[in-house]
Design a protein around this motif. Sequence first.
Motif, short mmCIF file in Angstrom:
data_model
loop_
_atom_site.label_atom_id
_atom_site.label_comp_id
_atom_site.label_asym_id
_atom_site.label_seq_id
_atom_site.Cartn_x
_atom_site.Cartn_y
_atom_site.Cartn_z
N ARG A 1 0.83 -1.21 0.00
CA ARG A 1 0.00 0.00 0.00
C ARG A 1 0.86 1.26 0.00
O ARG A 1 0.59 2.21 -0.74
CB ARG A 1 -0.94 0.01 1.21
N ARG A 2 1.93 1.25 0.80
CA ARG A 2 2.82 2.41 0.85
C ARG A 2 3.52 2.62 -0.50
O ARG A 2 3.68 3.75 -0.97
CB ARG A 2 3.83 2.25 1.98
N ALA A 3 3.94 1.50 -1.12
CA ALA A 3 4.61 1.60 -2.42
C ALA A 3 3.65 2.12 -3.49
O ALA A 3 4.02 2.96 -4.31
CB ALA A 3 5.17 0.24 -2.82
N LEU A 4 2.43 1.62 -3.46
CA LEU A 4 1.43 2.06 -4.45
C LEU A 4 1.16 3.55 -4.31
O LEU A 4 1.09 4.28 -5.31
CB LEU A 4 0.14 1.26 -4.24
N GLN A 5 1.04 4.02 -3.09
CA GLN A 5 0.76 5.43 -2.86
C GLN A 5 1.96 6.30 -3.23
O GLN A 5 1.81 7.34 -3.89
CB GLN A 5 0.39 5.67 -1.40
N SER A 6 3.16 5.88 -2.84
CA SER A 6 4.34 6.72 -3.08
C SER A 6 4.71 6.80 -4.55
O SER A 6 5.22 7.83 -5.01
CB SER A 6 5.54 6.18 -2.29
N ARG A 7 4.42 5.75 -5.33
CA ARG A 7 4.73 5.80 -6.76
C ARG A 7 3.79 6.72 -7.52
O ARG A 7 4.12 7.21 -8.60
CB ARG A 7 4.68 4.39 -7.37
N GLY A 8 2.61 6.94 -6.98
CA GLY A 8 1.67 7.83 -7.62
C GLY A 8 1.05 7.26 -8.88
O GLY A 8 0.38 7.98 -9.63
N GLU A 9 1.25 5.98 -9.10
CA GLU A 9 0.74 5.32 -10.31
C GLU A 9 0.93 3.81 -10.16
O GLU A 9 1.44 3.34 -9.15
CB GLU A 9 1.49 5.82 -11.54
N PHE A 10 0.54 3.08 -11.21
CA PHE A 10 0.66 1.61 -11.17
C PHE A 10 2.02 1.09 -11.62
O PHE A 10 2.29 -0.09 -11.51
CB PHE A 10 -0.39 0.97 -12.09
N ASP A 11 2.89 1.94 -12.14
CA ASP A 11 4.14 1.55 -12.79
C ASP A 11 4.87 0.42 -12.04
O ASP A 11 5.26 0.58 -10.89
CB ASP A 11 5.06 2.77 -12.89
N ILE A 12 5.04 -0.72 -12.72
CA ILE A 12 5.67 -1.87 -12.08
C ILE A 12 7.19 -1.87 -12.25
O ILE A 12 7.87 -2.76 -11.71
CB ILE A 12 5.09 -3.20 -12.62
N PHE A 13 7.73 -0.90 -12.94
CA PHE A 13 9.18 -0.83 -13.15
C PHE A 13 9.82 0.35 -12.41
O PHE A 13 11.02 0.56 -12.52
CB PHE A 13 9.49 -0.72 -14.65
N LYS A 14 9.04 1.08 -11.66
CA LYS A 14 9.55 2.30 -11.04
C LYS A 14 10.51 2.02 -9.89
O LYS A 14 11.45 2.78 -9.66
CB LYS A 14 8.37 3.15 -10.55
N ASP A 15 10.28 0.94 -9.16
CA ASP A 15 11.19 0.54 -8.09
C ASP A 15 12.51 0.07 -8.71
O ASP A 15 12.50 -0.70 -9.67
CB ASP A 15 10.55 -0.58 -7.27
N LYS A 16 13.63 0.50 -8.16
CA LYS A 16 14.93 0.15 -8.73
C LYS A 16 15.65 -0.97 -7.98
O LYS A 16 16.83 -1.23 -8.21
CB LYS A 16 15.82 1.40 -8.78
N ALA A 17 14.95 -1.64 -7.06
CA ALA A 17 15.57 -2.75 -6.34
C ALA A 17 15.98 -3.85 -7.31
O ALA A 17 15.29 -4.11 -8.30
CB ALA A 17 14.59 -3.30 -5.30
#
Length: 241
Positions: A197-213
């Motif tokens: 939930r925190r990741a979804l909110q912080s990304r501001g969108e659905f983008d599944i590639f935005k996290d760089k882990a």
Amino acid sequence: MGKQEKKKSKLQRKKELGKQYGVYMNAYGGYADEEKERPLVDIIEKVALHVDMIPSYLHTIIMGEGLGDLYIDLDTNYEKGKLVTDNTISGFQHLGLDFFSSPRELPRFKKYLPTGYNEGDEYTAVMEDRNERYGVEQVPSANFKDLESAIYGFAAVIKHRQELFVRHYKQYGYTNPDEDQIAYWTYYYYQAEGDARRALQSRGEFDIFKDKATSRSAIHVKALERVAAWRYVQHYNIFSQ
């Protein structure tokens, strides 16, 4: 009329998907592509219809949580050339359902279970020892009477997490996720709903590639691996969807 495009081999498709998603490729279709595994396919189709989920996706997630390596892949679970479906299944070892029988958790997903699905019939509540960084803790898991009961239990949990994702993205004003995004976030919520939930909110969108882990232990990477594996399973044409 042009020439019909030649169907790509599994190896070609596997390489493509690995490059597309940038992850290690798992071949979960290999747990259901032989006639001896047909009972598994039939159960997955039945349960997926009940919870309104794409069967190839349900298969991918459940195999990745341990049922593939620890049950489907073992010769001892076959008789007369067919998968045995009436063995007891451990929610803790085979499915990662560490908290299935928790009095706090069960009410959240019980509505996705079939009518009459009850403790004492479909499953038995058990406490299991789980290793954590701070030591061993006991968790309220379950042993399921057979493969079908186990898959129904797992599917109910996954469906609940998917519904949480839908509820939250609507709260944030997002609209119309595509299939890959639904697959990614459903698995993220399954692994850690608070983090999701925190990741979804912080990304501001659905983008599944935005996290760089990049570590394979990161939930983001695990979720991408499941999306890629699901698309690969579809190339086998085992399931109706």
